[in-house]
Write a protein that holds these residues in place. Sequence first.
Motif, PDB file in Angstrom:
ATOM      1  N   GLU C  63       0.824  -1.209   0.000  1.00 36.70           N
ATOM      2  CA  GLU C  63       0.000   0.000   0.000  1.00 36.70           C
ATOM      3  C   GLU C  63       0.851   1.249   0.000  1.00 36.70           C
ATOM      4  N   SER C  64       0.273   2.333  -0.483  1.00 31.96           N
ATOM      5  CA  SER C  64       0.989   3.608  -0.418  1.00 31.96           C
ATOM      6  C   SER C  64       0.950   4.122   1.022  1.00 31.96           C
ATOM      7  N   SER C  67      -2.462   5.470   1.996  1.00 26.93           N
ATOM      8  CA  SER C  67      -3.534   4.510   2.250  1.00 26.93           C
ATOM      9  C   SER C  67      -3.241   3.705   3.520  1.00 26.93           C
ATOM     10  N   GLN C  68      -1.928   3.500   3.816  1.00 27.08           N
ATOM     11  CA  GLN C  68      -1.583   2.877   5.099  1.00 27.08           C
ATOM     12  C   GLN C  68      -2.086   3.739   6.249  1.00 27.08           C
TER      13      GLN C  68
END
Lengths: 329, 293, 326
Positions: C63-64, C67-68
């Motif tokens: 995940e980016s 988004s984390q």
Amino acid sequence: MKERILDVRGLNVGYGLGDDAVRAVRDVDLTLHKGEVLGLAGESGSGKSTLAYGMTRLLPPPGVVTGGEVLYHLEDGSSVDLLRLPDADLRRLRWSEIAIVFQGAINSLNPVQRISTQLVDVLKAHSPRTPHRLRQDRARELLTLVGIATDRLHSYPHQLSGGMRQRVMIAMALALQPRVVIMDEPTTALDVVVQRQILRTLVDLRERLGFSVVFITHDLSLLVEFSDRIAIMYAGRVVEEAQSADLYRTPLHPYSDGLLRSFPALKGPRRDLAGIPGSPPDLRTMPTGCAFHPRCPRALDVCDSQTPALGQSRQNRSVACWLHPVAVP
Amino acid sequence: MRHNRKAFIGLVALGVFAVLAVVGPWLAPFEPSMRSNALLQPPSSEHWFGTTHLGQDIFSQVLAGTRSVVFVGAVAGIVATVLSVLVGVTAGYLSGSAGEGLSALSNVFLVIPALPLIVIITSSLPETSNLTIALVIGLTSWAWNARVLRAQTLSLRRRDYVEAARANGESTWRIVLFEILPNLYAVIASGFVGTVLFAVISEITLAFIGVSDAGGWNWGTVLYWAQSQQALAQGAWWWFVPAGLAIALLGTALSLVNFGIDEYVNPRLRTRSSLRGVHMRVGFTPVLIKESS
Amino acid sequence: MSYLLKRLGFYLLTVWAAVTINFFVPRMIPGDPVQALITKQRGQMTSEAVRSLYVLFGLDKDESLASQYFSYLGQLLRGDLGMSFTFFPSPVADVIGDGLPWTVGLVGITTVIGFFLGTAAGAVVGWRRGTWADSLIPVTTFVSSIPYFWLGLVAIALLTGPGSFFPASGAYEIGLVPNWDWQFIGSTVQHGLLPAFTILVSSVSGWILSMRNMMVTVSSDDYVTVAHAKGLPERRVMLAYAARNALLPNVSGFALALGFIVGGTLLVEIVFSYPGLGLQLFQAVGAKDYPLLQGIFLIITLSVLLANLLADVAYLALDPRTRREA
Ligand SMILES: Nc1ncnc2c1ncn2[C@@H]1O[C@H](COP(=O)(O)OP(=O)(O)O)[C@@H](O)[C@H]1O
Ligand code: SF4
Ligand SMILES: [Mg+2]
């Protein structure tokens, strides 16, 4: 001869003890008569406040009273020395006989309590048995007396303007109908219009209630208008004392003369003591002889070696200056 | 500060600790980690502060541990002081949202509980040394002083001579360096001393819960071993009393210095309450009159 | 009201900052602590628990960062603080839920009592400057520079032991079941006295010093002299004029200092093996139980903020100048 109410004799007040002590008030004699307004004038730093708080024992540390007596003549004819009164008696006498309006009303009011609480506090302390409702009525009456709407009674100090706070302090001073009110620069921080209004209220009240006033200011022009008698202070000493009109017409001491010449113009900017060059002496290293001699335009040979004493030079005039030979009592 | 006895005593004591920090490890009669057969011995002429469960000399541990304590206190104090001056003075000098933003930042750091924050950071670090511990403490404990400095700067900025310098078009840097900072020295110094105290207590507390320089000694590690080896249950009071007293002495010395600075900054604290036996009391000025007759 | 709204905004900002710190700090942890746990538990972990831990540690490499971050926030909002390593398989939230009441009961109550006692004593000491009261100052200075936990050690050494009224550890008699009967409450109080006393002694001295200095400062304010001039009784001048005003900076100081004080007081729990957050923090550090550490940090921050909010309300009630009356 008018009846005396307060007699200050040989008062000495200083800050600190020992080697770094500062003698801010030196051998001051002063008399306040019943019903009169006594003005106390002098450049700032001349010891006016020190005198006022010293004689009432309200001077904060490191202030010390080092000599003299302050005789207060009670209504029944007996007199007490404020400097030798036990604390409890002095506390009872404070405000009920002698009330004080301090320099700077902004700081005189407790910022976290309502005006009503602070007014009622006084009433409660001095007559604990009065019912609550009567005290509230009296508080309201006092505000009206100084021209403040009674709906301000429950305000906090920060909600009032500077002029109103000063009026509240005056109302508070009159709460117990004292016989003496000491006012230390009561209007200095205010603008000229408010200053006038407050002084008018004051004169008015004094005429109606008949208390005596010690009025302290560095602005001699105010005193000429409002006071009966004037005492001029310089470097901790009273250097001249006279009826206002006499002092205004013929100042004897060169310092009084200088102060009068440095009258601020009635309107417009204040000229600062244009009449007197130089600045007041450092109290720790006072000039010998007459403290004023380094600045005095008319100094004589004796002036820098011998200190002139305050005494009667002619009818009703007291002065401490070698130009005016006096009969020292 | 000529007449300031408190500050003087504090400074002398700090000097002693500083000297011990340098020479302590050499003065120590034993290698602090060295084991011996004298297990858990009470103080004696050979082991002044007694020994541990492994026969280590506690006097040597406390003496050698001074260096780490003083080092962490000083480094953290310097880091936090530099940060607080940067943030506090800037926040006070800049008007508008930049100043507000910096001030909000220091308030956030102030309210977040310091010790738990230091604990989660230090225990997440790949390695803990005296230096990393000092840096973490320094980087997280500047907020209090920044706040004080901001308030002071705000009031200085409104002073006449600063206004005048600005009106004359002097550069911001010159004004801050020559008009504002010199008036803040006392406050900065008191902030530094306060932070050193906080850093010392934090380091010791961290060591006490098991976060410390691997293999090194400080007063907190002494206490850690005392606690984990049940020194109390075994009645080994000598194991934790000396280290605790050392902390208290260092802390008192720092507080004394700070009292001195406080009295210097706030003249009302300085006015002595009694002079030559005369009690100075607000509301009832003392009357000293020698009655002549 | 606008004052309180502003403060609320500030608290939200602080919560966000604490959460964000909590998001980034674990990224410094070397290696993959979750993998280590999985290996240790040998497949006893549900895939859901593993995922939640991955989110917590930011180990979800696919995940980016953004988004984390949002999955992390989402997880927190659901009250999921991950799984404790030491108390496996209890969720961190449950572990903290067990410890929090003890800490609030011990640390919370004693901190507040300490503030009131210290402030009252400081008012008297400050008012009676120049008398015997001044001799308290060196003692309080000394005491306030001792770490709280060390004082606890001394208290245990001196006051506990065979035959002593004070138990040396725990929050209640072993064998009792926590409930609201008198036996249990009595035992709780008995166990709480010594730790509470330790916290009181250490925290009171700080408040004495600060209140004393405020009293000395305020005592030479004009309105105090005016109060004397009014001939008010000494008590009235001291309480309603001097102390009442000196109290204000002490209350705001209380709010500001809470973050510092709480850290010290928590650790008193360690020496007394008192089952609160402080002891859990100690255990979590020893076991490298990162989720528990982070959870405790968050909860302590939230509690301090709540206490701050209460102090703000108190300040608002005490200082009319912060109230905006229309
Ligand atoms: N706390 C103090 N310590 C030493 N000297 C003081 C202190 N307060 C006032 N003074 C000195 O006492 C003198 C008289 O002050 P003050 O009575 O306030 O004068 P005034 O009211 O006439 O302006 C001043 O010269 C001042 O320097
Ligand atoms: S005594 Fe001398 S110096 Fe002093 S005012 Fe008179 S003339 Fe001037
Ligand atoms: Mg004055």
